[in-house]
Design a protein around this motif. Structure first.
Motif, PDB file in Angstrom:
ATOM      1  N   LYS A  95      13.270  11.995   4.968  1.00  0.00           N
ATOM      2  CA  LYS A  95      12.708  11.237   3.861  1.00  0.00           C
ATOM      3  C   LYS A  95      13.279  11.791   2.560  1.00  0.00           C
ATOM      4  N   ASP A  96      13.664  10.886   1.651  1.00  0.00           N
ATOM      5  CA  ASP A  96      14.282  11.345   0.415  1.00  0.00           C
ATOM      6  C   ASP A  96      13.960  10.372  -0.713  1.00  0.00           C
ATOM      7  N   ASN A  97      14.027  10.885  -1.968  1.00  0.00           N
ATOM      8  CA  ASN A  97      13.867  10.036  -3.151  1.00  0.00           C
ATOM      9  C   ASN A  97      15.185   9.331  -3.425  1.00  0.00           C
ATOM     10  N   MET A  98      15.217   8.038  -3.158  1.00  0.00           N
ATOM     11  CA  MET A  98      16.466   7.293  -3.321  1.00  0.00           C
ATOM     12  C   MET A  98      16.173   5.897  -3.833  1.00  0.00           C
ATOM     13  N   GLY A  99      16.958   5.479  -4.791  1.00  0.00           N
ATOM     14  CA  GLY A  99      16.891   4.098  -5.216  1.00  0.00           C
ATOM     15  C   GLY A  99      15.750   3.795  -6.159  1.00  0.00           C
ATOM     16  N   SER A 100      15.656   2.527  -6.492  1.00  0.00           N
ATOM     17  CA  SER A 100      14.647   2.032  -7.421  1.00  0.00           C
ATOM     18  C   SER A 100      14.181   0.657  -6.954  1.00  0.00           C
ATOM     19  N   GLU A 101      13.146   0.185  -7.595  1.00  0.00           N
ATOM     20  CA  GLU A 101      12.540  -1.074  -7.165  1.00  0.00           C
ATOM     21  C   GLU A 101      11.898  -1.749  -8.373  1.00  0.00           C
ATOM     22  N   LYS A 102      11.930  -3.067  -8.383  1.00  0.00           N
ATOM     23  CA  LYS A 102      11.165  -3.805  -9.381  1.00  0.00           C
ATOM     24  C   LYS A 102      10.580  -5.037  -8.716  1.00  0.00           C
ATOM     25  N   HIS A 103       9.403  -5.400  -9.143  1.00  0.00           N
ATOM     26  CA  HIS A 103       8.796  -6.626  -8.631  1.00  0.00           C
ATOM     27  C   HIS A 103       7.955  -7.278  -9.708  1.00  0.00           C
ATOM     28  N   TYR A 104       7.822  -8.564  -9.562  1.00  0.00           N
ATOM     29  CA  TYR A 104       7.086  -9.347 -10.543  1.00  0.00           C
ATOM     30  C   TYR A 104       6.443 -10.517  -9.817  1.00  0.00           C
ATOM     31  N   GLY A 105       5.395 -11.058 -10.417  1.00  0.00           N
ATOM     32  CA  GLY A 105       4.718 -12.137  -9.719  1.00  0.00           C
ATOM     33  C   GLY A 105       3.637 -12.794 -10.541  1.00  0.00           C
ATOM     34  N   LEU A 106       2.979 -13.718  -9.876  1.00  0.00           N
ATOM     35  CA  LEU A 106       1.958 -14.562 -10.495  1.00  0.00           C
ATOM     36  C   LEU A 106       0.900 -14.883  -9.454  1.00  0.00           C
ATOM     37  N   ASP A 107      -0.364 -14.709  -9.806  1.00  0.00           N
ATOM     38  CA  ASP A 107      -1.491 -15.140  -8.973  1.00  0.00           C
ATOM     39  C   ASP A 107      -2.300 -16.181  -9.740  1.00  0.00           C
ATOM     40  N   LEU A 108      -2.468 -17.346  -9.136  1.00  0.00           N
ATOM     41  CA  LEU A 108      -3.354 -18.381  -9.664  1.00  0.00           C
ATOM     42  C   LEU A 108      -4.599 -18.402  -8.789  1.00  0.00           C
ATOM     43  N   ILE A 109      -5.769 -18.202  -9.389  1.00  0.00           N
ATOM     44  CA  ILE A 109      -6.994 -17.980  -8.629  1.00  0.00           C
ATOM     45  C   ILE A 109      -8.063 -18.951  -9.103  1.00  0.00           C
ATOM     46  N   VAL A 110      -8.771 -19.537  -8.156  1.00  0.00           N
ATOM     47  CA  VAL A 110      -9.881 -20.425  -8.485  1.00  0.00           C
ATOM     48  C   VAL A 110     -11.119 -19.997  -7.708  1.00  0.00           C
ATOM     49  N   ASN A 111     -12.262 -19.992  -8.386  1.00  0.00           N
ATOM     50  CA  ASN A 111     -13.571 -19.790  -7.774  1.00  0.00           C
ATOM     51  C   ASN A 111     -14.518 -20.834  -8.343  1.00  0.00           C
ATOM     52  N   ALA A 112     -15.243 -21.492  -7.466  1.00  0.00           N
ATOM     53  CA  ALA A 112     -16.154 -22.551  -7.929  1.00  0.00           C
ATOM     54  C   ALA A 112     -17.389 -22.596  -7.043  1.00  0.00           C
TER      55      ALA A 112
END
Length: 735
Positions: free
Chosen positions: A573-590
């Motif tokens: 196991k080693d510290n290698m690389g990088s990561e990025k993520h992005y997103g959107l949650d649309l939520i409804v409660n009724a």
């Protein structure tokens, strides 16, 4: 084999139940029939480590109440997680963790804190654990799900967020709850809890659950995935011919124990135990593992804490928490697979312990400014051992047991890691006007094993109309490398020796004590809108960057950590690389009213997640693993006069990236196809007598066959077949 401890349950619960029976019946369901507006105003604790309204925190936070837990049949945290926006959940895909999941792009539970009343109940050393039936919710008043980084308050591993199970205060609801479930494929579950006032100031709640499931014979439902083949070792030896191969089995079992004692409003003592057992062949192909009931992974986590609350001045309060936690992999745990030559000498053991304290102070300077600060100190011990020829006796030293690597006289190499952490944190929340408030937090963590970390958290809340809130949050966080990642090793010898007399070994996992924390920076924007009393719409957008990702990699120069051996083709196991993520949650409660007799709830979400991982080894960028770019989850509960409920749930999960790179298309990953599933829950209340409820649950209603993203190793399924239709019947009693 685990058995149900009926006598233990009865002896534990009977004294408390007798105390409850002395009172009046508790109208538990009626008390929980709140309006949506009231549900949204339930005070929360997790976002700021103090009670506040959900609208006061800049973090995106969801609350799942006890009523919703029952109506939606969230027996455990796995059931709840699968329904959450932004969560990719893959059942039965991992040999030791069993389930795998991603939380807004963050993969696995080691980036998400799991708490009970604010105290960590997952791995005390930060490693991966099964998140499955072991984390039962029978004692939950509500579950608070905090999205986004929270290291400024909680320290290590709060990268993706925090899940806090808030237990019932025994003095608030004297009750007895007993539930018995049986179903297809050998499913059975028993849970019970009871609470009562023992004196005017002292109240107690105790509970427990036991669960077992044989699970479906996947070789019958997915014959193409489970051909009966020879078990062939790495050197080409047929260890077991196809004609003698065992039948498929995939059984699991779990249990928990819980107790909470309150002395007035000042002192709480609590104990929680969770255990889980699954087969170590889970997620492995038939040509690489044997499906044996005797080869399993068995983990137990015990957590105790004491919390004392006090008031120094009218606006200055304090809270001291002392906690102790242990994690243990049972020494009877073992693997029988291609790495052990299909022989029964892949025994395993691991142990981790955390103990320490946290002192928190809360100062309300006035009605508009509140400062929360604290000091924490913990010490840790972890023990990691490699594959063993026989089961370890944890009560004796390893040296006294004369354990050697199979086919050699070489002594087993074990690792013990002791370290400490000390933390200081502060968070200031200020209300500048009726429409604008802010939050500023900072935490310093000193770890004796690796570099120190400083993590800020900044947020704004703007109430732009009467029932519309905009929330902006920036935070930095880190994940501490676990002892498992740093010191867990495995591999076996064939007995071959080189010219120098050294034993030759291939495909070993070597230790790496130089691991550093993963680090992240995240930004989120949330719009929380309540256009009507019975409707809530939420839009949550987020972006995160991570560095120093801990991954497995092949070594160019093998680490020679076993004296007398020469190792080749090792990985670490080693510290290698990088990561990025992005997103959107649309939520409804009724909440809706169809007629005088019929009313109901509607909840649902659409989630979009994307991003990339930079792989240092090959210099390419890959899509995020274990992530479906698009997800739709929808459910509704129809109630007829509070006597009957009908709850259908629908899931559509788009094409999901596995972690396996596609050799036919460099720079891409193999994908699991999109899938659809429907579940149906039916309930009848006060059946025959008040307090008796009958539930019928149908999982995978249309009996669809589908696969989810699974392992990345050369011996695992790339996509794992999922369970066919399962039917369960529950009878429960609430008093």
């Amino acid at each position: 084999m685990r058995r149900y401890h009926a006598a233990l349950l009865a002896s534990t619960l009977l004294p408390v139940a007798q105390g409850v029976a002395a009172g009046e019946p508790h109208e538990f369901r009626e008390l929980l029939q709140l309006s949506l507006e009231e549900l949204l105003e339930i005070p929360v604790m997790t976002a700021s480590k103090r009670m506040e309204a959900r609208t006061d925190t800049p973090a995106h936070l969801m609350v799942i109440t006890a009523e919703q837990i029952r109506d939606r049949r969230y027996r455990n945290l796995a059931d709840l997680l699968e329904d959450l926006p932004g969560v990719d959940f893959m059942r039965g895909t991992k040999s030791s963790a069993f389930n795998n999941f991603a939380f807004q792009g963050h993969v696995s539970n080691n980036k998400l804190l799991i708490l009970l009343d604010g105290v960590r109940i997952d791995h005390p050393g930060g490693g991966k654990i099964p998140v499955a039936d072991n984390l039962a919710l029978y004692n939950a008043k509500q579950v608070e799900v905090l999205y986004g980084p929270a290291a400024a308050l909680y320290g290590a591993d709060a990268m993706a967020g925090v899940i806090n199970i808030i237990s019932q205060r025994p003095r608030d609801a004297e009750r007895v709850h007993v539930s018995l479930t049986g179903g297809s494929d050998g499913y059975r579950n028993t849970e019970a809890t009871a609470s009562a006032r023992l004196t005017e100031r002292v109240a107690l709640e105790v509970g427990a659950h036991e669960h077992r499931a044989d699970r479906a014979d996947l070789s019958a439902d997915y014959a193409d995935d489970f051909p009966r083949v020879d078990a062939v070792t790495f050197d080409g030896t047929v260890a077991l011919p196809a004609a003698l191969r065992e039948s498929y089995t995939g059984e699991i079992s779990s249990g928990s124990r819980f107790a909470r004692l309150d002395v007035g409003d000042d002192l709480t003592l609590s104990y929680h135990r969770s255990d889980f057992r699954s087969l170590t062949s889970t997620g492995d192909r038939p040509d690489t593992a044997r499906y044996l009931s005797s080869a399993y992974w068995d983990t137990t986590i015990d957590t105790l804490y004491a919390r004392y609350r006090f008031e120094l001045k009218p606006r200055l309060t304090g809270e001291l928490t002392v906690d102790y936690s242990e994690y243990e992999v049972s020494p009877s745990s073992s693997y029988v697979n291609i790495f052990t030559g299909f022989e029964d000498h892949g025994h395993d053991y691991a142990f981790s312990r955390r103990r320490g304290f946290e002192q928190q102070l809360t100062w309300s300077a006035d009605d508009t400014h509140t400062l929360v600060g604290g000091l924490a100190h913990h010490d840790y011990r972890s023990v990691e051992v490699p594959d063993l020829p026989t089961a370890l006796d944890p009560d004796r030293s390893v040296a006294s047991q004369d354990l050697t690597y199979v086919n050699t006289p070489l002594p087993i190499q074990t690792f013990q890691n002791d370290f400490t952490t000390t933390s200081l944190y502060a968070q200031l929340q200020s209300r500048w006007s009726a429409t604008l408030s802010s939050m500023l937090g900072l935490r310093y963590d000193r770890n004796s094993d690796y570099r120190n970390t400083l993590n800020p958290r900044l947020g704004l809340v703007w109430k732009n109309t009467g029932n519309s809130y905009l929330k902006l949050l920036y935070g930095e966080a880190f994940r501490a490398p676990s002892s498992d990642e740093a010191f867990s090793t495995f591999g076996s010898f064939s007995g071959q020796r080189n010219a120098a007399g050294e034993y030759v070994g291939y495909f070993f996992r070597a230790p790496n004590a130089e691991l550093e924390p993963e680090e992240s920076r995240s930004l989120s924007l949330t719009w929380d809108w309540r256009p009507r009393r019975d409707l809530n719409l939420v839009v949550n957008t987020y972006y995160a960057e991570m560095e120093d990702i801990i991954v497995s990699r092949d070594e160019v120069v093998p680490t020679q950590y076993i004296p007398g051996a020469r190792l080749f083709n090792t990985s670490i196991k080693d510290n290698m690389g990088s990561e990025k993520h992005y997103g959107l949650d649309l939520i409804v409660n009724a909440r809706f009213q169809l007629s005088e007799a019929w009313r109901g709830d509607l909840w649902g979400s659409y989630s979009y997640t994307d991003g990339e991982v930079y792989d240092v080894e090959d210099g390419r960028r890959y899509d995020l693993p274990y992530i479906a770019r698009d997800k739709i989850k929808l459910g509704t509960t129809f109630r007829y006069r509070n006597r009957y409920t009908v709850t259908p749930k629908l899931y559509w999960i788009g094409d999901t990236n596995t972690e396996r790179k596609d050799p036919a298309d460099p720079g891409t990953r193999i994908q699991a196809d999109d899938w659809f599933r429907a579940d149906l829950l039916l309930a009848a209340h006060d059946v025959g007598a008040k307090g008796i409820t009958a539930n019928l649950e149908v999982y995978n209603l249309f009996d669809r066959r589908y696969h989810v993203a699974a392992g990345s190793g050369s011996t695992t399924f790339v996509t794992m077949p999922q369970q066919p239709r399962t039917v369960m019947l529950t009878v429960q009693y609430d008093y």
